[in-house]
Design a protein around this motif. Structure first.
Motif, mmCIF file in Angstrom:
data_model
loop_
_atom_site.group_PDB
_atom_site.id
_atom_site.type_symbol
_atom_site.label_atom_id
_atom_site.label_comp_id
_atom_site.label_asym_id
_atom_site.label_seq_id
_atom_site.Cartn_x
_atom_site.Cartn_y
_atom_site.Cartn_z
ATOM 1 N N PHE A 96 101.306 -99.049 40.838
ATOM 2 C CA PHE A 96 100.163 -99.955 40.681
ATOM 3 C C PHE A 96 100.730 -101.346 40.941
ATOM 4 O O PHE A 96 101.851 -101.638 40.560
ATOM 5 N N HIS A 97 99.926 -102.195 41.515
ATOM 6 C CA HIS A 97 100.276 -103.595 41.680
ATOM 7 C C HIS A 97 99.198 -104.380 40.931
ATOM 8 O O HIS A 97 98.043 -104.349 41.318
ATOM 9 N N PHE A 98 99.592 -105.014 39.831
ATOM 10 C CA PHE A 98 98.664 -105.692 38.919
ATOM 11 C C PHE A 98 98.660 -107.193 39.081
ATOM 12 O O PHE A 98 99.698 -107.799 39.314
ATOM 13 N N GLY A 99 97.505 -107.775 38.872
ATOM 14 C CA GLY A 99 97.392 -109.201 38.644
ATOM 15 C C GLY A 99 97.134 -109.378 37.156
ATOM 16 O O GLY A 99 96.261 -108.718 36.594
ATOM 17 N N THR A 114 95.915 -102.669 42.578
ATOM 18 C CA THR A 114 95.843 -101.718 43.681
ATOM 19 C C THR A 114 96.705 -100.517 43.318
ATOM 20 O O THR A 114 97.640 -100.626 42.525
ATOM 21 N N ILE A 115 96.361 -99.395 43.919
ATOM 22 C CA ILE A 115 97.089 -98.155 43.687
ATOM 23 C C ILE A 115 97.707 -97.730 45.012
ATOM 24 O O ILE A 115 97.034 -97.766 46.052
ATOM 25 N N SER A 116 98.954 -97.320 44.992
ATOM 26 C CA SER A 116 99.608 -96.883 46.223
ATOM 27 C C SER A 116 98.891 -95.649 46.780
ATOM 28 O O SER A 116 98.287 -94.868 46.030
ATOM 29 N N PRO A 117 98.941 -95.456 48.091
ATOM 30 C CA PRO A 117 98.265 -94.300 48.692
ATOM 31 C C PRO A 117 98.726 -92.959 48.113
ATOM 32 O O PRO A 117 97.907 -92.072 47.865
ATOM 33 N N LYS A 118 100.023 -92.814 47.877
ATOM 34 C CA LYS A 118 100.550 -91.545 47.347
ATOM 35 C C LYS A 118 99.990 -91.271 45.946
ATOM 36 O O LYS A 118 99.565 -90.157 45.649
ATOM 37 N N LEU A 119 99.959 -92.291 45.096
ATOM 38 C CA LEU A 119 99.421 -92.118 43.748
ATOM 39 C C LEU A 119 97.926 -91.878 43.804
ATOM 40 O O LEU A 119 97.381 -91.034 43.067
#
Length: 127
Positions: A96-99, A114-119
């Motif tokens: 996950f990429h969080f703000g 955002t969530i990575s494509p694999k996850l």
């Protein structure tokens, strides 16, 4: 010593002090971001989002079993707050990429993620 050489030495000393001060300031800001990103309040925000996407997150039955905070990739978002990347199950392709931003009450909340494509593929159909 000639006057020109003295001036040059003084200028180099001033530049050195300025660069050193900037480096210390950058280090202090990085430490501040790490403290925020690894705080219990921030972990509650992360875990809330994990469990919204995987209700069994952080259990043996969940897709998300463990997570780690990537303190090396932290940075300030020009729009406010900080950006944090979390890796799951020791796999850097599951993230996950969080703000993170402070709300009006001074509490941390997510400004998006955002969530990575694999996850994302693993989480499809979960809930």
């Amino acid at each position: 010593m000639k006057k020109g050489l003295k001036v040059l030495i003084c200028l180099l000393a001033i530049i050195g002090i300025g660069v050193g001060g900037f480096a210390v300031h950058q280090h202090q800001e990085k430490e501040k971001m790490i403290k925020i990103a690894t705080s219990e309040e921030a972990k509650k925000v992360y875990e809330e989002h994990m469990k919204a996407n995987d209700p069994k997150a952080l259990t043996e039955d969940g897709i998300i079993k463990t997570y780690e905070i990537d303190t090396e990739s932290l940075y300030y978002n020009p729009m406010g707050g900080i950006e944090v990347r979390l890796y799951f199950n020791s796999d850097k392709k599951l993230d996950f990429h969080f703000g993170l931003i402070e709300n009006d009450k001074g509490q941390l909340e997510s400004s998006g993620y955002t969530i990575s494509p694999k996850l994302s593929k693993l989480l499809k159909g979960v809930k």
